[in-house]
Design an enzyme around this catalytic site. Structure first.
Site, PDB file in Angstrom:
ATOM      1  CB  THR A  18      -0.981  -0.012   1.188  1.00 49.89           C
ATOM      2  OG1 THR A  18      -0.263  -0.216   2.404  1.00 49.89           O
ATOM      3  CG2 THR A  18      -2.022  -1.100   1.020  1.00 49.89           C
ATOM      4  CE  LYS A  21       0.613  -3.359   3.241  1.00 50.34           C
ATOM      5  NZ  LYS A  21       0.046  -2.306   4.151  1.00 50.34           N
ATOM      6  CB  THR A  50       4.071  -7.060  10.842  1.00 49.41           C
ATOM      7  OG1 THR A  50       4.162  -5.708  10.444  1.00 49.41           O
ATOM      8  CG2 THR A  50       4.245  -7.954   9.653  1.00 49.41           C
ATOM      9  CD  GLU A  65       2.427   5.281   6.399  1.00 49.43           C
ATOM     10  OE1 GLU A  65       1.632   4.721   5.626  1.00 49.43           O
ATOM     11  OE2 GLU A  65       2.067   5.925   7.402  1.00 49.43           O
ATOM     12  CG  ASN A 105      -0.264   8.427   7.694  1.00 45.47           C
ATOM     13  OD1 ASN A 105      -0.949   7.435   7.566  1.00 45.47           O
ATOM     14  ND2 ASN A 105       1.040   8.376   7.929  1.00 45.47           N
ATOM     15  CB  SER A 127      -6.500  12.476  -1.694  1.00 47.01           C
ATOM     16  OG  SER A 127      -5.127  12.515  -1.379  1.00 47.01           O
TER      17      SER A 127
END
Length: 419
Positions: free
Chosen positions: A170, A196, A207, A291, A414, A419
């Site tokens: 993702t 992932k 995870t 991230e 985030n 969007s």
């Protein structure tokens, strides 16, 4: 009305990423396929299928979230059920939509997808396991998945595992894989795993999504025992942002297709060590892809009064936004570590506490070490892989946890996730 797939710009690859996806061995009895179904984004793989040979056994672990997804609940029920003798199995996974908090529609979507795979592969639906990852609270457009099951089945190949790793991403910036080989009586036993995970990482069992395959001959009970035994040192010891997913899934499948004899004795112990290493490798890759991460942080706590206290301190430090932002800014602000220890709820005393950055003694005996300099701490913080070592001096318990820094990129990723 079905949402239209959109174009989405890729995030820059994490600076902590491995140099390349590893060369994973072929696992006899495991075949993989992946393609794009347009679930959320255009022009990217977002569904993967695995077919497992008759006689395969499967172990697993799942999120303990009370809002866990329909897929997780379905997998839990299927693993708890009696397995038909000699049955094969399949795993189908989509990215772009987590099918979590979607009510009865979510359960119907799971039934449609797993039923479609079962029909295409000639399996009982009770042996088809599914996972979904992505946005929470939006109905899964399962008809997009069922429409491509035939193509997925036609494309199954033992060589397709890297494509499968790419399809489950993702916000990940790189596919994750790990491998190990063990020599046993009669031949080699291979292990290959993919994962992932990038954000919403503070597992409470495993995870985000992890699938590990081996050709070992091993009973389901023994495999489950090994998997459960090594969760603490791998997937339950990582955190990116202190948030536990609704979809966390770990499935480990053994096809029994290796020429080696059934694992026992020394061979079983060697296999356990190798499996634990693969689990930890995949867990650390998830943190490396946190991230916006620019630094990997190992938090090592020792001298705690109990295992529970060691975990409390380790996670208090690893999850602290103040600690993580200081690391991002390369600021050796050791006072924030003191703060995290104090807030953790673990037994601690000021004058017994010792803090180190790597080999640098920072604080001891209730204050900053006389040998410590801010310049040395600042220089250490420039590294990409850092160790924060804390000894509480209260006992013999210890715990190691891995995390990453917290940068502006985390907010950017985030803030526009949907969007």
């Amino acid at each position: 009305m079905v949402a239209q797939a959109v174009q989405k710009a890729k995030h820059p690859v994490s600076p902590l990423a491995p140099a390349a996806f590893p060369a994973l061995p072929l696992i006899a009895g495991a075949e993989f396929s992946a393609l794009g179904a347009g679930i959320k984004y255009q022009n990217r793989k977002d569904v993967m299928l695995v077919r497992l040979a008759p006689g395969s056994v499967i172990a697993g672990a799942f999120t303990r979230s009370t809002t866990r997804s329909a897929c997780v609940r379905d997998c839990e029920a299927k693993l708890a059920a009696k397995v038909p003798a000699g049955a094969g199995a399949a795993i189908v996974v989509n990215s772009g939509n987590s099918n979590a908090f979607t009510g009865k529609r979510g359960e119907q979507a799971v039934a449609a997808v797993t039923g479609g795979v079962a029909e295409a592969l000639g399996l009982p639906a009770s042996r088809v396991f599914s996972s979904s990852t992505g946005v929470i609270g939006e109905p899964l457009p399962h008809e997009k998945i069922t429409a491509v099951i035939g193509d997925l089945a036609a494309g199954l190949s033992e060589q397709g595992i890297q494509m499968a790793a790419e399809a489950i991403m993702t916000t990940d910036t790189f596919p994750k894989g790990a491998t190990a080989t063990v020599e046993a009586e009669g031949g080699a036993v291979h292990i290959a795993g993919i994962a992932k995970g990038s954000g919403m990482i503070a597992p409470d069992m495993a995870t985000m999504l992890v699938y590990i395959f081996t050709d070992a001959k091993i009973s389901q009970a023994n495999l489950q025992k090994l998997v459960s035994r090594h969760l603490s040192g791998s997937f339950n010891s990582i955190t990116v942002d202190s948030d536990t997913s609704t979809s966390d899934t770990l499935l480990v499948a053994a096809t029994g297709q290796s020429p080696a004899a059934e694992l026992k004795g020394a061979a079983l112990k060697a296999f356990e060590t190798a499996l634990a290493a693969v689990m930890q490798d995949l867990a650390l890759q998830v943190v490396r892809d946190g991230e916006g991460a620019s630094k990997l942080i190992e938090v090592r706590v020792s001298g705690a009064a109990s295992d529970e206290d060691a975990a409390k301190v380790a996670f208090a430090i690893a999850n602290s936004p103040l600690v993580k932002t200081a690391v991002a800014g390369e600021d050796p602000n050791w006072g924030r570590i003191v703060m995290a220890v104090g807030k953790s709820g673990a037994a601690a005393e000021r004058d017994r506490l010792t803090i180190r950055f790597g080999d640098i003694l920072v604080a001891e005996k209730g204050w900053k070490s006389p040998s410590y300099t801010e310049e040395a701490g600042a220089e250490y913080m420039k590294g990409q892989e850092l160790l924060i070592d804390v000894s509480l001096g209260m006992g013999r318990a210890k715990r190691t946890v891995w995390t990453c820094d917290l940068t502006n990129r985390y907010i950017e990723i985030n803030a526009d996730y949907r969007s």
